[in-house]
Design an enzyme around this catalytic site. Structure first.
Site, PDB file in Angstrom:
ATOM      1  CG  ASP A  33      62.989  36.721  29.029  1.00 19.56           C
ATOM      2  OD1 ASP A  33      62.550  37.850  29.264  1.00 19.56           O
ATOM      3  OD2 ASP A  33      64.205  36.428  29.108  1.00 19.56           O
ATOM      4  CG  HIS A  55      64.730  40.686  29.548  1.00 15.38           C
ATOM      5  ND1 HIS A  55      64.610  39.350  29.870  1.00 15.38           N
ATOM      6  CD2 HIS A  55      65.862  41.108  30.156  1.00 15.38           C
ATOM      7  CE1 HIS A  55      65.617  39.000  30.639  1.00 15.38           C
ATOM      8  NE2 HIS A  55      66.390  40.051  30.830  1.00 15.38           N
ATOM      9  CB  SER A  90      69.373  39.043  31.281  1.00 14.72           C
ATOM     10  OG  SER A  90      68.493  38.942  32.357  1.00 14.72           O
TER      11      SER A  90
END
Ligand SMILES: *[C@@H]1O[C@H](CO)[C@@H](O)[C@H](O)[C@H]1NC(C)=O
Ligand SMILES: *[C@@H]1O[C@H](CO)[C@@H](O)[C@H](O)[C@H]1NC(C)=O
Ligand SMILES: *[C@@H]1O[C@H](CO)[C@@H](O)[C@H](O)[C@H]1NC(C)=O
Ligand SMILES: *[C@@H]1O[C@H](CO)[C@@H](O)[C@H](O)[C@H]1NC(C)=O
Ligand SMILES: *[C@@H]1O[C@H](CO)[C@@H](O)[C@H](O)[C@H]1NC(C)=O
Ligand SMILES: *[C@@H]1O[C@H](CO)[C@@H](O)[C@H](O)[C@H]1NC(C)=O
Ligand SMILES: *[C@@H]1O[C@H](CO)[C@@H](O)[C@H](O)[C@H]1NC(C)=O
Ligand SMILES: *[C@@H]1O[C@H](CO)[C@@H](O)[C@H](O)[C@H]1NC(C)=O
Ligand SMILES: *[C@@H]1O[C@H](CO)[C@@H](O)[C@H](O)[C@H]1NC(C)=O
Ligand SMILES: *[C@@H]1O[C@H](CO)[C@@H](O)[C@H](O)[C@H]1NC(C)=O
Ligand SMILES: *[C@@H]1O[C@H](CO)[C@@H](O)[C@H](O)[C@H]1NC(C)=O
Length: 759
Positions: free
Chosen positions: A165, A221, A548
């Site tokens: 990520d 994220h 996600s």
């Protein structure tokens, strides 16, 4: 950003699978997929331009068990001859050793072409640019402290989850290692943070996006997804005073290994992703979690699919996001049958803001902003589209100039050119006391909790019409908003998120995708820092949405299953998750989409994950890595293309090819004409050694489904049983497809496979 990346961005853009929600107004870094300038794309002299190529090779005889150093020097021999070895070093970006044989290097088109003559060459192409697309969710998933599956799986103790990520925020309490044992002895990974930032929770962290720099998350994220999969418990987490409680990852005792493969803007390039997967396999990860992806492509042209194939050959489970391109059909990412393709659904909580009118009628709407000081006494209610100017109803900037809305509640309509939060700003600037924003007809019942700038409530279209009718019915309409905070147990949850990508799969129409749904709407998890100073939470947490967010929930569940069933293969874990999934919502009704409309198998896949049941599936549909070879030949790929995926020479022949639907997959997706089709499946008993199952069939409309034998007994020591299923059209039906289910039912198990038939 290094220069070579600029060439990458010419052709592609990778984004994290994150859906724009209210956070975008706070954090512009995560608005819609970042559009990178493509002006540099091949203006001059295409042939001499250096681009990052992904090159796949086939080891010649004698090199099958070559050491990494030997492979490296062999790879070097493919690079163009240059005068100094140092310039060759710069050409080579990555040497891959584990998931694939090959490398990434900066090459011109001519140089890439020249390599084709060398022995062992398989393919070379410029890398693709992809787009990067909790407090309550363990409870929602039925996971309880000290009880049942969570306790029995030891919260994933001893399992290593690799997250590819945007990096991680190492000091965040979600990555505290309090109570964590050291990593298992097989762990070989590295920590590229300075000093002591890694610990027994965060056992490894590497940066493939920007080599030499620490893999610090500059986006949020990666911190969010890692903490969702395996974060440590953090008490007192909340976001704008909502969703308060203990934030905890699904496999809260598993170890985390972080591979930064995306930029702080959420773009991730293919060579970095492949390098991250290669390292994660080498390091000893058990589960890989990838909340990123690009559009559908053939598997031999899809680095995540190729890297994942290398991973599953080593028994590593790979969970990937299905994409945020729903509700259009054929919008999936990460479709390969050896990957768990995860769609997103809502959670059973709502942040309620109830509109109360002067006639005492009440309409439940939503708002994340829940002011404590807003009075519940009625105020004048004003419809922004009144005074004969209907385009004013959208509360776009400028629209309330000529009307007096001071100290009034303003009803605005969704649409125009402003977002919901912006409309609130317009009302606030005009002196309005509060806003009711109603949906348009198209968005119907889909409301969301936004971080409004004034007291507000987002209501459905139907409720909006009722409010408008009330306004028409009286000379002095009045209203207020009652803020009720977070409400749990919403009976219509889970719903399939509107944005969750839908099948059928383009890359593999004969495999039903997505596989599974998990929580992905308004998920609270760790963030870099407090999102803004209105959120008085330190450390940072954020509430965001996307496939996600669903993916790491499933990665965590896979880690729990690895812990409770260490002998299960990746395919067995996947089967257990799929055949036990829920088809009904908390209210016991069929799962719908966010419009409350029925949703088909191309949206829901096998259903919504039910972890406790996945721990005890009764039967599993197992697949060995080599079983995918006849499947890939049957997809029509040529020998080279299959070889690129499985990373060894393959000779496809008709006898070694199977139709897609013949893969031992826990679901069916077939295209059926007038000729009946028969497939076999083999189930493995992982339940009580003595048990008997009966086939129960819910036939798709217009299709006869016949299962032979119709009953299976286990008890004689044999753990496997094979059955065949024949699909025959019985009627011409006037629909593009039909769906049904095949259930194997015993006294204590239902092993369910969805069936999709496209006509
Ligand atoms: C799944 O279904 C079971 C009943 O079979 C229910 O108890 C559970 O709450 C459901 N879970 C979800 C997430 O819907
Ligand atoms: C929880 O797990 C431990 C060890 O695995 C076991 O001894 C204990 O009985 C379990 N507790 C419950 C309530 O199942
Ligand atoms: C690493 O940490 C040490 C001690 O805290 C410090 O002296 C050194 O400069 C740091 N190195 C980097 C690259 O940040
Ligand atoms: C969350 O806050 C509410 C209201 O302040 C309180 O009633 C509730 O107990 C809190 N929940 C948790 C899990 O702390
Ligand atoms: C996909 O969408 C198209 C256009 O909306 C529609 O005609 C088609 O029937 C859909 N296919 C499936 C399988 O839902
Ligand atoms: C309520 O509190 C907010 C934030 O503290 C403040 O901006 C607002 O003026 C207050 N409203 C009223 C009606 O007191
Ligand atoms: C009607 O509203 C639109 C949109 O806000 C605005 O541009 C326009 O000037 C308004 N027209 C009148 C006649 O007030
Ligand atoms: C959804 O909206 C429709 C029409 O707008 C309405 O009739 C229906 O009752 C709503 N469904 C739910 C569950 O609220
Ligand atoms: C309210 O009244 C206006 C003007 O009379 C009319 O056009 C509109 O349809 C009415 N709206 C509702 C919801 O009844
Ligand atoms: C296989 O297909 C590729 C295109 O994907 C083509 O370049 C190659 O020549 C084909 N190989 C064989 C052996 O047919
Ligand atoms: C394989 O099948 C195809 C089409 O069914 C046929 O054209 C071809 O000759 C077959 N090849 C072999 C080696 O049997």
């Amino acid at each position: 950003m290094e220069n070579w990346r600029c060439t990458i961005f010419l052709t592609m853009l990778v984004t994290i699978l994150l859906v724009p929600t209210f956070v975008f107004s706070l954090s512009p870094a995560i608005t819609d997929p970042i559009v990178l300038s493509s002006t540099s794309s091949g203006i001059i002299n295409q042939d001499s331009k250096l681009e990052t190529y992904i090159v796949f090779l086939e080891k010649p005889e004698g090199m099958e068990s070559a050491k990494p150093e030997d492979l490296d020097s062999w790879y070097q021999s493919f690079l163009p001859a240059v005068t100094t070895s140092s310039s060759n070093q710069q050409r080579l970006i990555y040497s891959y050793h584990n998931v694939v044989t090959g490398f990434a290097a900066k090459l011109t088109k001519q140089e890439a072409k020249a390599m084709e003559m060398k022995e062992g060459f398989m393919s070379a192409r410029p890398q693709n640019v992809l787009n990067v697309q909790t407090t309550h969710t363990p409870d929602f998933l039925g996971l309880q402290r000290n009880l049942g599956f969570w306790n029995h799986s030891n919260y994933g103790k001893g399992v290593i989850v690799g997250v590819l990520d945007t990096g991680v925020t190492p000091n965040h309490p979600s990555f505290s290692d309090e109570g964590m044992p050291p990593p298992p002895s097989k762990w070989k990974g590295k920590c590229e943070f300075n000093g002591t930032l890694c610990n027994n929770k965060l056992i490894g962290a590497r940066n493939f996006y920007s080599a030499g720099k620490p893999p610090t998350d500059g986006h949020g994220h990666g911190t969010h997804t890692a903490s969702t999969a395996a974060g440590s418990p953090v008490q007192g987490a909340s976001f704008f005073d909502q969703y308060n409680g203990t934030a905890v990852g699904i496999a809260s005792s598993a170890h985390l290994a972080i591979y930064q493969v995306c930029s702080e803007f959420g773009s991730c390039s293919e060579s970095d992703i492949l390098a991250g997967m290669d390292a994660a396999v080498e390091d000893g990860c058990d589960v890989l979690s990838l909340s990123l992806g690009g559009p559908s492509r053939p598997f031999y042209d899809d680095s995540i699919a190729i890297g994942a194939f290398g991973a599953i050959q080593k028994g590593i489970f790979v969970s990937c996001a299905a994409g945020n391109s729903g509700p259009s059909n054929e919008s999936l990412s990460n479709e390969a049958p050896w990957i768990l393709t995860v769609g997103a659904s809502t959670v059973d909580r709502s942040i309620r803001a109830t509109v109360m009118l002067g006639n005492n009628a009440q309409y439940d709407g939503e708002s994340f902003y829940q002011p404590k000081n807003f009075s519940s006494s009625l105020l004048p209610l004003f419809y922004a589209g009144s005074n004969g100017n209907e385009s004013g109803a959208f509360c776009d900037p400028g629209s309330l100039k000529d009307v007096d809305v001071r100290e009034k509640v303003v009803l605005c309509e969704r649409g125009g050119f402003s977002g919901l939060i912006d409309k609130g700003q317009v009302v606030k600037d005009a002196g309005g006391a509060a806003m009711i924003v109603m949906n348009d007809e198209v968005s119907g019942n889909v409301t969301t909790a936004s971080l409004h700038v004034l007291p507000a409530s987002h209501v459905s279209y139907a409720d909006g019409l009722s409010i408008k009718a009330y306004i028409n019915s009286t000379a002095s309409p009045m209203a207020t908003i009652l803020f009720k905070g977070t409400v749990f147990g919403v009976p219509y949850a889970p719903q399939v998120a509107t944005f969750s990508s839908r099948g059928p799969s383009l890359a593999c129409p004969g495999i039903l995708k997505p596989d599974i749904l998990g929580p992905g709407v308004l998920i609270l998890a760790a963030w870099l820092h407090p999102v803004d100073n209105r959120a008085n939470t330190t450390p940072g947490f954020n509430v965001i949405s996307g496939t996600s967010m669903a993916t790491p929930h499933l990665s965590g569940i896979a880690a729990l299953l690895k812990s409770s069933h260490p002998e299960w293969s990746p395919a067995a874990i996947k089967s257990a998750i799929m055949t036990t999934a829920n088809l009904t919502n908390l209210g016991g009704m069929p799962i719908t989409d966010q419009f409350f409309d029925p949703v088909d198998v191309f949206g829901i896949g096998s259903g919504h994950v039910n972890p406790t049941k996945a721990d005890d599936p009764g039967l599993v549909y197992d697949i060995q890595p080599d079983d995918y070879i006849p499947y890939l030949c049957g997809l029509g790929y040529n020998n080279t293309e299959v070889g690129i995926i499985v990373q060894r020479p393959v000779t496809c022949s008709n006898s070694s090819s199977i139709p897609e639907a013949q893969l031992n997959y826990p679901s069916f997706s077939i295209k059926l004409g007038s000729i009946p089709q028969t497939y076999t499946r083999t189930v493995t008993n992982v339940g009580p050694s003595k048990s008997s199952y009966i086939a129960e069939i819910n036939s798709p409309q217009g299709v006869d489904v016949k299962v032979t034998p119709s009953g299976i007994q286990f008890g004689g020591g044999d753990l496997k049983a094979t059955y065949s299923v024949t699909f025959t059209r019985t009627a011409n039906v006037n629909v593009p497809f039909a769906q049904g289910y095949l259930n194997w039912v015993s006294a204590d198990h239902v092993v369910r496979s969805p069936i999709a038939v496209i006509f």
